[in-house]
Design a protein around this motif. Structure first.
Motif, mmCIF file in Angstrom:
data_model
loop_
_atom_site.group_PDB
_atom_site.id
_atom_site.type_symbol
_atom_site.label_atom_id
_atom_site.label_comp_id
_atom_site.label_asym_id
_atom_site.label_seq_id
_atom_site.Cartn_x
_atom_site.Cartn_y
_atom_site.Cartn_z
ATOM 1 N N TRP A 68 0.818 -1.210 0.000
ATOM 2 C CA TRP A 68 0.000 0.000 0.000
ATOM 3 C C TRP A 68 0.857 1.267 0.000
ATOM 4 O O TRP A 68 0.561 2.226 -0.725
ATOM 5 C CB TRP A 68 -0.939 -0.013 1.208
ATOM 6 N N VAL A 69 1.923 1.289 0.797
ATOM 7 C CA VAL A 69 2.735 2.508 0.865
ATOM 8 C C VAL A 69 3.511 2.745 -0.428
ATOM 9 O O VAL A 69 3.961 3.866 -0.689
ATOM 10 C CB VAL A 69 3.712 2.480 2.071
ATOM 11 N N ARG A 70 3.667 1.710 -1.255
ATOM 12 C CA ARG A 70 4.393 1.876 -2.516
ATOM 13 C C ARG A 70 3.474 2.168 -3.702
ATOM 14 O O ARG A 70 3.952 2.489 -4.788
ATOM 15 C CB ARG A 70 5.219 0.611 -2.816
ATOM 16 N N MET A 71 2.173 2.036 -3.513
ATOM 17 C CA MET A 71 1.250 2.274 -4.615
ATOM 18 C C MET A 71 1.237 3.751 -4.998
ATOM 19 O O MET A 71 1.486 4.629 -4.180
ATOM 20 C CB MET A 71 -0.165 1.825 -4.223
ATOM 21 N N THR A 72 0.922 4.007 -6.250
ATOM 22 C CA THR A 72 0.855 5.388 -6.730
ATOM 23 C C THR A 72 -0.480 6.013 -6.343
ATOM 24 O O THR A 72 -1.461 5.322 -6.040
ATOM 25 C CB THR A 72 1.005 5.444 -8.253
ATOM 26 N N MET A 73 -0.524 7.317 -6.386
ATOM 27 C CA MET A 73 -1.757 8.034 -6.087
ATOM 28 C C MET A 73 -2.877 7.636 -7.056
ATOM 29 O O MET A 73 -4.013 7.383 -6.623
ATOM 30 C CB MET A 73 -1.508 9.535 -6.126
ATOM 31 N N PRO A 74 -2.620 7.566 -8.373
ATOM 32 C CA PRO A 74 -3.696 7.151 -9.281
ATOM 33 C C PRO A 74 -4.220 5.747 -8.978
ATOM 34 O O PRO A 74 -5.423 5.497 -9.115
ATOM 35 C CB PRO A 74 -3.041 7.222 -10.670
ATOM 36 N N GLU A 75 -3.334 4.831 -8.575
ATOM 37 C CA GLU A 75 -3.787 3.475 -8.247
ATOM 38 C C GLU A 75 -4.713 3.488 -7.033
ATOM 39 O O GLU A 75 -5.756 2.828 -7.031
ATOM 40 C CB GLU A 75 -2.585 2.573 -7.970
ATOM 41 N N ARG A 76 -4.344 4.258 -6.032
ATOM 42 C CA ARG A 76 -5.182 4.307 -4.836
ATOM 43 C C ARG A 76 -6.477 5.071 -5.093
ATOM 44 O O ARG A 76 -7.519 4.764 -4.512
ATOM 45 C CB ARG A 76 -4.379 4.920 -3.678
ATOM 46 N N ARG A 77 -6.401 6.061 -5.976
ATOM 47 C CA ARG A 77 -7.629 6.781 -6.327
ATOM 48 C C ARG A 77 -8.596 5.878 -7.082
ATOM 49 O O ARG A 77 -9.809 5.905 -6.837
ATOM 50 C CB ARG A 77 -7.287 8.014 -7.168
ATOM 51 N N ALA A 78 -8.082 5.075 -8.004
ATOM 52 C CA ALA A 78 -8.947 4.176 -8.781
ATOM 53 C C ALA A 78 -9.692 3.198 -7.876
ATOM 54 O O ALA A 78 -10.832 2.813 -8.167
ATOM 55 C CB ALA A 78 -8.123 3.423 -9.816
ATOM 56 N N LEU A 79 -9.077 2.805 -6.779
ATOM 57 C CA LEU A 79 -9.730 1.881 -5.856
ATOM 58 C C LEU A 79 -10.965 2.501 -5.192
ATOM 59 O O LEU A 79 -11.905 1.790 -4.849
ATOM 60 C CB LEU A 79 -8.741 1.414 -4.786
ATOM 61 N N LEU A 80 -10.964 3.796 -5.032
ATOM 62 C CA LEU A 80 -12.126 4.449 -4.434
ATOM 63 C C LEU A 80 -13.362 4.286 -5.306
ATOM 64 O O LEU A 80 -14.468 4.072 -4.817
ATOM 65 C CB LEU A 80 -11.826 5.936 -4.207
ATOM 66 N N ARG A 81 -13.161 4.379 -6.600
ATOM 67 C CA ARG A 81 -14.286 4.175 -7.524
ATOM 68 C C ARG A 81 -14.782 2.733 -7.445
ATOM 69 O O ARG A 81 -15.992 2.472 -7.484
ATOM 70 C CB ARG A 81 -13.851 4.532 -8.944
ATOM 71 N N ALA A 82 -13.848 1.798 -7.290
ATOM 72 C CA ALA A 82 -14.238 0.388 -7.169
ATOM 73 C C ALA A 82 -14.999 0.141 -5.867
ATOM 74 O O ALA A 82 -15.986 -0.614 -5.839
ATOM 75 C CB ALA A 82 -12.996 -0.499 -7.232
ATOM 76 N N ILE A 83 -14.559 0.770 -4.792
ATOM 77 C CA ILE A 83 -15.271 0.626 -3.515
ATOM 78 C C ILE A 83 -16.673 1.209 -3.634
ATOM 79 O O ILE A 83 -17.654 0.633 -3.141
ATOM 80 C CB ILE A 83 -14.509 1.343 -2.384
#
Length: 565
Positions: free
Chosen positions: A21-36
Motif C-alpha cells: 500500500w505505501v508503494r502504490m501510486t496516487m492514481p492506483e489508490r484513487r482508482a480503488l475508491l471508484r471500485a469501492i
C-alpha cells in the motif's frame, strides 16, 4: 467468529499488503475508491436489511432511512470526496484551491468543506466549515495534506479498528481514514452488536480485501484484546466508551489506577479514539418567538435525541434554556409532546434499560413519555446547573433520555449565550458535539460576539441550527473530540477521522456546521419524516452512480420524495 489463531495467516497477508500500500501510486489508490463505491452500492440493500434486523425495525419503514443515510450513503459520499482530493493532488493542485476560505476568532483560518462535491448541492441550505487550529497557516495546511500517502518511505503499518456498535457507517469510514489518512492497512473487529453487517461490509470493501489491505472480522472482547496485543498490529482506533478506552490503555486489574497516575500505560502502541460524551443543545430565544417557533425547536431537539433510538454519540442529552424566558414552561411541554408523539422505535442497544433506570432512580420526578417500555423516553426538567456531580452531566445516557437546564441570570442573548457556553464547557463530560439554536436575526444582532461564543465552545463538532449528526454525513468535515485530551484524561477521545481533504489531524481544531432555521420540507434525518426510507435509498443510488446521465433522474426522484417527507 474467528479466533486469533485462525487470523494468523490474515495478519501476515495484511502485513504484506501494508508494504504494498505505501508503494502504490496516487492514481492506483484513487482508482480503488471508484471500485469501492461501486461495490458499496451493490452491497447497500443487504447492508440496510442487516442493520434493520439488528435494530428490529421494518426495512420498508421510514426509520430505515437512517440506515441508508448513515451507512452506505455515508461511505459512498466519502469515497467520492477523497477521490476528488486525490485527483486534485495528481494535477499538482490542492483541495484548498477548491474551497472558500475564511477566518474565525483567535487568528483561525476556516475552510468551507461542505458542499465539496457537485452532488452535495442536494442538501441545500446546509454547509460546514472546518477550523484550523490557532496559528496554523494556509501554507502549513497545504503541506500537511495527504502527508502519509505522499511519503513513499513511510513505514508500513497495520491499524486495528474496533468498530462501533451503533452506526454501521462508522467502521466503514474508519477504514477509509486508516487507508487514506494514515496510509495504513486495516483489520476491523466489528462490535458484536453490529456483527450482522459483516458480510455486507466485506462486499463493499471487496476490492481492498482482494488486495490484502483490509480484513473484516467478527469477535468478542477477547479477540479484540488478542488483536491489540499482536505484533502485527501497529496502531489501534476505537469507537466506544471511555471505560473501554481506559481498559485497553491502563488495564482492568488492581494496578490500573496506579499505572494511570504514574503515566505508565500497558499499551505501547498509538491509539486514537472517538468516545462520545454528554452533548448539549443551547437554545437562544428572543422575545419575538411565537408558539410555532417554540414547537419547531422542540421538534428539532426531539430528533436530536431520538434518531437511532437515542443511541448516538452526539445525541443531545442536555437542553439549555434561560430560566427567565417567558416561554420556558411552554417549551418544555412542547419537548415532552414531541418526544411522546415521535414514531415508536425499539430501544435495541444493550444496557438501555439499566441506563434509563439509573436516571429515574436519581430523578424520580422525571417525566416518562412512552416509547419502548424496556427503556422509555424520559425527560428530566429543572436540573441544577451548579451541581457538578449531576448524573446527567457526568454519565452518557446513550438512550432516549433528555435533561433540561434552566440557566439563571440574564436572558439577554449575549449574556445568556456566554453563560451557556461556560456551562457546557465546564459542567458536561466530553466535548464531541454541541448545538446552538438561534434565530437568524438574533445571530445577526450579536454579530462578532456570536462568533466569539462559538470559538469559546470547546467541542469537536458544532451545529448551528443543524444537528451535529448531519456533519457526520459531510465527508470533508472533521469528526472527533475537541483537541487537547490525553491518554489519562481522554474525554471524548483523541484524533480526527473522516476529513476527506486529508488535512494533517494536528492542524484540525473542529468543524462547524450550519443549517436552516425553519427547514421545509421535513429534513431527511427527522424522526417524523414519512418518506425517509425512499429518499435515502434514492440518494444512495444518486451518490453511487458516476454517470450523470443515469444519476440525474434518480436525484430528481430523490428530491421529489424528499418534498413529500
Amino acid at each position: 467468529m474467528a479466533t486469533i489463531a485462525e487470523l494468523e495467516p490474515t495478519l501476515r497477508t495484511l502485513r504484506a499488503g501494508a508494504e504494498h500500500w505505501v508503494r502504490m501510486t496516487m492514481p492506483e489508490r484513487r482508482a480503488l475508491l471508484r471500485a469501492i463505491r461501486a461495490a458499496a452500492l451493490e452491497a447497500a440493500p443487504a447492508w440496510v436489511e442487516a442493520a434493520c434486523a439488528v435494530k428490529r425495525i421494518d426495512p420498508r419503514s421510514p426509520a430505515a432511512g437512517e440506515e441508508w443515510s448513515s451507512g452506505p450513503y455515508a461511505l459512498i459520499s466519502a469515497t467520492s470526496a477523497i477521490e476528488k482530493t486525490l485527483g486534485l493532488l495528481e494535477k499538482g493542485r490542492s483541495p484548498l484551491d477548491e474551497v472558500e476560505l475564511g477566518t474565525a476568532p483567535g487568528g483561525r483560518t476556516t475552510l468551507k468543506v461542505f458542499p465539496y462535491l457537485a452532488k452535495d448541492l442536494v442538501l441545500q441550505g446546509y454547509e460546514a466549515r472546518l477550523w484550523l487550529r490557532p496559528g496554523v497557516s494556509l501554507d502549513q495546511a497545504r503541506r500537511g495534506i495527504a502527508r502519509a500517502l505522499r511519503d513513499p518511505h513511510r513505514a508500513a503499518r497495520v491499524t486495528l479498528v474496533l468498530g462501533a456498535g451503533n452506526i454501521t457507517g462508522i467502521p466503514a469510514l474508519d477504514v477509509l481514514t486508516a487507508l487514506y489518512g494514515e496510509a495504513s492497512a486495516v483489520i476491523v473487529k466489528l462490535n458484536p452488536v453490529n456483527a450482522a453487517i459483516g458480510d455486507a461490509l466485506r462486499t463493499a470493501f471487496a476490492p481492498l480485501i482482494e488486495l490484502g489491505v483490509v480484513h473484516i472480522t467478527e469477535g468478542d472482547h477477547e479477540l479484540g484484546a488478542a488483536l491489540i496485543a499482536h505484533d502485527a498490529v501497529d496502531a489501534v482506533h476505537i469507537t466506544g466508551s471511555k471505560h473501554s478506552h481506559d481498559a485497553i490503555v491502563w488495564g482492568t486489574d488492581g494496578e490500573a489506577a496506579k499505572r494511570k497516575k504514574a503515566g505508565t500505560p500497558l499499551l505501547s502502541k498509538p491509539i486514537t479514539s472517538e468516545l462520545g460524551g454528554v452533548g448539549p443543545s443551547i437554545v437562544v430565544p428572543e422575545d419575538g418567538w411565537t408558539s410555532e417557533n417554540v414547537d419547531e425547536i422542540a421538534r428539532v431537539i426531539a430528533t436530536e435525541r431520538l434518531h437511532n433510538s437515542g443511541f448516538n454519540c452526539v445525541a443531545t442529552q442536555i437542553v439549555v434554556i434561560p430560566a427567565a424566558w417567558q416561554r420556558a414552561d411552554e417549551f418544555v411541554e412542547a419537548l415532552k409532546r414531541r418526544l411522546a408523539e415521535a414514531p415508536e422505535r425499539p430501544a435495541y442497544y444493550p444496557g438501555a434499560s439499566s441506563r434509563q433506570l439509573a436516571t429515574v432512580t436519581v430523578h424520580p420526578e422525571a417525566s416518562v413519555l412512552g416509547g419502548d417500555p424496556e427503556a422509555p423516553r424520559t425527560l428530566v426538567d429543572h436540573l441544577d446547573p451548579e451541581k457538578a456531580d449531576e448524573h446527567l452531566f457526568t454519565v452518557e445516557a446513550f438512550g432516549p433520555v433528555l435533561g433540561v437546564v434552566r440557566l439563571p441570570g440574564s436572558r439577554e442573548p449575549q449574556a445568556y449565550l456566554d453563560a451557556a457556553v461556560r456551562f457546557a464547557n465546564d459542567r458536561l463530560v466530553g466535548h464531541l458535539g454541541a448545538g446552538i439554536h438561534i434565530h437568524p436575526r438574533t445571530r445577526e444582532a450579536l454579530g462578532e460576539h456570536f462568533d466569539r461564543a462559538v470559538a469559546e465552545l470547546h467541542y469537536g463538532t458544532i451545529g448551528i441550527n443543524a444537528w451535529t449528526g448531519t456533519v457526520f454525513g459531510m465527508p470533508g468535515g472533521s469528526w472527533g473530540a475537541y483537541p487537547g485530551n490525553t491518554l489519562a484524561e481522554v474525554g471524548s477521545g483523541i484524533g480526527v477521522v473522516h476529513n476527506a481533504l486529508l488535512l494533517d489531524p494536528e492542524h484540525v481544531e473542529r468543524t462547524v456546521g450550519s443549517g436552516v432555521w425553519k427547514p421545509s420540507p421535513t429534513p431527511l434525518w427527522f424522526v417524523d419524516n414519512r418518506t425517509a426510507h425512499v429518499t435515502a435509498r434514492r440518494l444512495t443510488r444518486f451518490a453511487g452512480i458516476d454517470s450523470w446521465v443515469i444519476a440525474a433522474p434518480i436525484g430528481a426522484a430523490a428530491i421529489d420524495s424528499y418534498r413529500k417527507g
